[in-house]
Design a protein around this motif. Sequence first.
Motif, PDB file in Angstrom:
ATOM      1  N   ALA A   1     -59.901 -31.818 -24.853  1.00 49.68           N
ATOM      2  CA  ALA A   1     -58.866 -30.817 -25.139  1.00 49.68           C
ATOM      3  C   ALA A   1     -58.010 -30.598 -23.898  1.00 49.68           C
ATOM      4  CB  ALA A   1     -59.508 -29.505 -25.573  1.00 49.68           C
ATOM      5  N   LEU A   2     -58.661 -30.601 -22.713  1.00 51.79           N
ATOM      6  CA  LEU A   2     -57.913 -30.403 -21.470  1.00 51.79           C
ATOM      7  C   LEU A   2     -56.884 -31.512 -21.282  1.00 51.79           C
ATOM      8  CD1 LEU A   2     -57.387 -28.946 -18.820  1.00 51.79           C
ATOM      9  CD2 LEU A   2     -59.204 -30.302 -17.764  1.00 51.79           C
ATOM     10  N   ALA A   3     -57.273 -32.761 -21.612  1.00 55.20           N
ATOM     11  CA  ALA A   3     -56.336 -33.872 -21.498  1.00 55.20           C
ATOM     12  C   ALA A   3     -55.084 -33.594 -22.333  1.00 55.20           C
ATOM     13  CB  ALA A   3     -56.992 -35.180 -21.923  1.00 55.20           C
ATOM     14  N   GLY A   4     -55.305 -33.050 -23.551  1.00 58.43           N
ATOM     15  CA  GLY A   4     -54.166 -32.729 -24.414  1.00 58.43           C
ATOM     16  C   GLY A   4     -53.253 -31.703 -23.792  1.00 58.43           C
ATOM     17  N   VAL A   5     -53.858 -30.654 -23.209  1.00 57.20           N
ATOM     18  CA  VAL A   5     -53.054 -29.599 -22.590  1.00 57.20           C
ATOM     19  C   VAL A   5     -52.251 -30.168 -21.426  1.00 57.20           C
ATOM     20  CG1 VAL A   5     -53.169 -27.451 -21.269  1.00 57.20           C
ATOM     21  CG2 VAL A   5     -54.608 -27.749 -23.291  1.00 57.20           C
ATOM     22  N   LEU A   6     -52.919 -30.986 -20.601  1.00 51.84           N
ATOM     23  CA  LEU A   6     -52.229 -31.565 -19.442  1.00 51.84           C
ATOM     24  C   LEU A   6     -51.086 -32.474 -19.877  1.00 51.84           C
ATOM     25  CD1 LEU A   6     -55.223 -32.435 -17.092  1.00 51.84           C
ATOM     26  CD2 LEU A   6     -53.633 -30.518 -16.936  1.00 51.84           C
ATOM     27  N   ALA A   7     -51.328 -33.259 -20.941  1.00 46.77           N
ATOM     28  CA  ALA A   7     -50.286 -34.161 -21.427  1.00 46.77           C
ATOM     29  C   ALA A   7     -49.062 -33.361 -21.880  1.00 46.77           C
ATOM     30  CB  ALA A   7     -50.824 -35.021 -22.565  1.00 46.77           C
ATOM     31  N   ALA A   8     -49.327 -32.223 -22.549  1.00 42.56           N
ATOM     32  CA  ALA A   8     -48.213 -31.384 -23.003  1.00 42.56           C
ATOM     33  C   ALA A   8     -47.469 -30.807 -21.806  1.00 42.56           C
ATOM     34  CB  ALA A   8     -48.731 -30.272 -23.907  1.00 42.56           C
ATOM     35  N   GLN A   9     -48.227 -30.375 -20.784  1.00 41.20           N
ATOM     36  CA  GLN A   9     -47.583 -29.846 -19.576  1.00 41.20           C
ATOM     37  C   GLN A   9     -46.711 -30.905 -18.913  1.00 41.20           C
ATOM     38  OE1 GLN A   9     -51.031 -28.446 -17.386  1.00 41.20           O
ATOM     39  NE2 GLN A   9     -50.503 -26.320 -17.828  1.00 41.20           N
TER      40      GLN A   9
END
Lengths: 548, 548
Positions: free
Chosen positions: A90-98
Amino acid sequence: MLHWLKHYRRELLAGDISAGLVVAMMMIPQGTAYALVAGLPPVVGIYASILPPIIYALFGSSMTQSVGPMAIISLMTATVIGPLAPAGSALAGVLAAQLALISGAVLLLCGVLRMGFLANFFSRPVMSGFTVGSALVIAFDQLHTLLGAELPHLHAPSAAMGVTALLLLVLSKQYLAGLLKRCGMPAGVADIAAKLAPMLVVLGGIVLMATTDLAAMGVRTTGTIPGGLPHLNLASSSAHWKPLLQPGLLIGFIIFLMSMSAAQSLALKRNEKLVSNHELIGLGAANVASALTGGFPVTGSLSRSAVNFAAGANTPLASLITAALLACALMAPTGWLSLLPLPVLAATIIVAVLGLLELGILRTAWQYDRGDVLAWGATCLGVLVLGVEAGVVVGVALSMGTLIWRASRPHIAVLGRIAGTEHFRNVERYPAETRPELLVLRIDANLFFGNMEAVAERIECELATHASARHLVLVMTAVSSIDTSALYAMSELNQSLKRRGIGLHLAEVKGPVLDRLRNSELLRELNGRLFLSTAIACDHLQTAKDVA
Amino acid sequence: MLHWLKHYRRELLAGDISAGLVVAMMMIPQGTAYALVAGLPPVVGIYASILPPIIYALFGSSMTQSVGPMAIISLMTATVIGPLAPAGSALAGVLAAQLALISGAVLLLCGVLRMGFLANFFSRPVMSGFTVGSALVIAFDQLHTLLGAELPHLHAPSAAMGVTALLLLVLSKQYLAGLLKRCGMPAGVADIAAKLAPMLVVLGGIVLMATTDLAAMGVRTTGTIPGGLPHLNLASSSAHWKPLLQPGLLIGFIIFLMSMSAAQSLALKRNEKLVSNHELIGLGAANVASALTGGFPVTGSLSRSAVNFAAGANTPLASLITAALLACALMAPTGWLSLLPLPVLAATIIVAVLGLLELGILRTAWQYDRGDVLAWGATCLGVLVLGVEAGVVVGVALSMGTLIWRASRPHIAVLGRIAGTEHFRNVERYPAETRPELLVLRIDANLFFGNMEAVAERIECELATHASARHLVLVMTAVSSIDTSALYAMSELNQSLKRRGIGLHLAEVKGPVLDRLRNSELLRELNGRLFLSTAIACDHLQTAKDVA
């Protein structure tokens, strides 16, 4: 903005609908595959294919560009977020969005500041070397997914499935269109239908997984794909902003370069006009939209845009239709997608990026300019050895280095008079007359910080070989600008010549350059005169000498 | 190499000896001060002033350059090693030597690869902005040493001493030479004697420390300075190589830029010739020598070289004499040096770097090109806000950005025939005749990746306003080169014009460009013809039309 909608005519609709449908069919395997390349859950690839193209349609200037996930941008995303979060988390997803948000903001800012000229920072050989290097990295990365294990091991059922898919895709790419034509399908339709092979292979893989016990034998699949539309996902973890800033800048730059080169090659075919500053705004807004809907950095993809174009897209309506179809697909039951076998997906990625291995430019450069072959090789090697981010830096450094290197060897010709005329020509190419007390040089370059030293050095060199010269006439026909650094160098030359008792004269200075020079001290302190033409200068300096 | 020694004449000796002496007197306070700026033990500054100038004298090409410690390079060194080791520690010394070794190796490599053109990567306004920003950072950093405490506090005895030294130095810089002249000293000698004020102030400080109990009151001194010559110090801690690599590259680049700009301004005054590739070798070898003798990164310093020059240096023998004197000073008892008060040293640093605040270029640029004022300000601000390393990157980016931006607006003129002649001129400036079926454009720039899009766009724009044109003639008088990227763009233009039934003709292509183009497909596929002159092109195209 929406210029195309105002002038929409009904006869454009059929093309737009067929293109929208074809690209949607292409987008499902491609989106999930590129999310996999980026180290993200597969559904993120679909999310990034819905709102971004809609937003791009509102702000961008290309009619046929298909904005969404793209292999090289996904690779760059993986390079950045890989060390910060486990793949698929999930963190990877958040970072990708950032990351998409930062890149989008950078692009928007550049667009507002009208910095479209940034697209000119890469030469074509460097761009090609970068693309080829990245494609090889991606293909190599996917090998272990294709074979189901790290080399030199392999997981037999996965490898069998992956290699079969790979063969099917390569063969269909090569022969399917021809086969369909021979079966009586019209040429255009056959070409398009052949592009849907990846979707068919993926469907075949899903059917195989559903009907056999390959899953029990250890063939991995994409796993659960959540249904429904993406949520507004405003990234929250502030701790990770800082390490994302610089990569976000680099990714924004590459997003722009990739999209411009794709859009340009298509715009050329229809004599459409691209506005680079609108492209910056369109791509920036699309990436912000991607960030807000749980996606990742997106750009225009040449391969997909070419299919969009070939399938008949006339306006961005085609992209809107693609987006609508993908949204419907997400709202329908998505259970079947979760059975998608990863080796098959890896095969589609490998075949897609091998399509980026366009080596024609190497042949052209080999015949035309070997230095560009070197630049190509260095950039490609830079990506392979130092990684994709360093590859961008190597590419920019090489492009700029070539530029400064070329600038540091400006063309300067010694002129002589063609006997009996008012014409002055290069003495190396024409039988022109020179006089010992007069040195006439034509400077064939704009004067700026990158070449002023070389120009000054060449002038000293010519003065040394023409030791009897009392007057130096610089013919400025080809000089369209003189920057502040070069102005200083000219002043220094003027002072140095004054000390040596040599006159410095300027002839045929262009209007805009002269207007500028009037604001400087150079003209006031010039140890010589301004002449309208070279002939007048030489006549005058000759007469002055005769009188003396 | 040693060319100067072979042709040495006895009458040069007096000047070299006096310059060697003066610079040695200058080097003791300057070397210790710049070691302090770098966060190193003061003696390192003396070490770095002995072997490096000797080695530079063997390989460099400047006759009067004084190679040794320099404020901005010391600041960059501090920025790199500061986070890795406590100031003044033994580890800091090892890291500084490693940094010098890396920078030296980079410079040597660039010299062997003949990459002297790298000196052209900074425009003068950017260089000036970088220097001013760095000088302000250094001056501000020294304030707390000058005042004996962190602002807003101050340590009264230290502050009194520091401020007094500062005032003495500023006043002597301003008035001492004039005063000495009025006392009957010859002008040249007075100017040189005034340059020794820092040494006198430092000696005064030492005497004060020795005769009063200021030390007991808390005024800090440099502390023990080990006597004897530096040892061969091959850096050992391999763990720290990696973080030093990239900064070493940057520092090497700035060493080269600083030294070249200092050497150039002096070479100009005596019509000496600098060879940038020899400079790279000379500076590289000097830095390696510095590393091997426990020193830190060194470069040519403009202020010191100017003193060397003014004090009569004729050949690098002056630097050899300086080095010999410094070596003697180290072998003599050095106890007196350990009493040097830090506030006085800080005062000499502040006065020295304030001498770098050369703002004349701002006035010139303000009148001549406001864009360069912006570049100056952005670089200066970059150094102040982001630090000196980021400042270099900002500077290169701005120089290159300006270059690409200027390139992206090439000058292109629509030409018409001056009635009754064979001359073609810009229709905006001359009353020239055009014909509706013929568009003649003169391209006033070399074609390369940075401007090809702009050229293509401008051509399309002119074709749109001259909708009746059936032939496009490109006049190539000012085009000295076409790179691979531009070749592609020309081919695309050719294909696009072919589809639209417009002929593409080239006129007055220069010999070297034509030789190159013969190796390309462009000429073979050209949708038109090559013409020797614009007049022939227009006559032929007119006749062809009349016949049709």
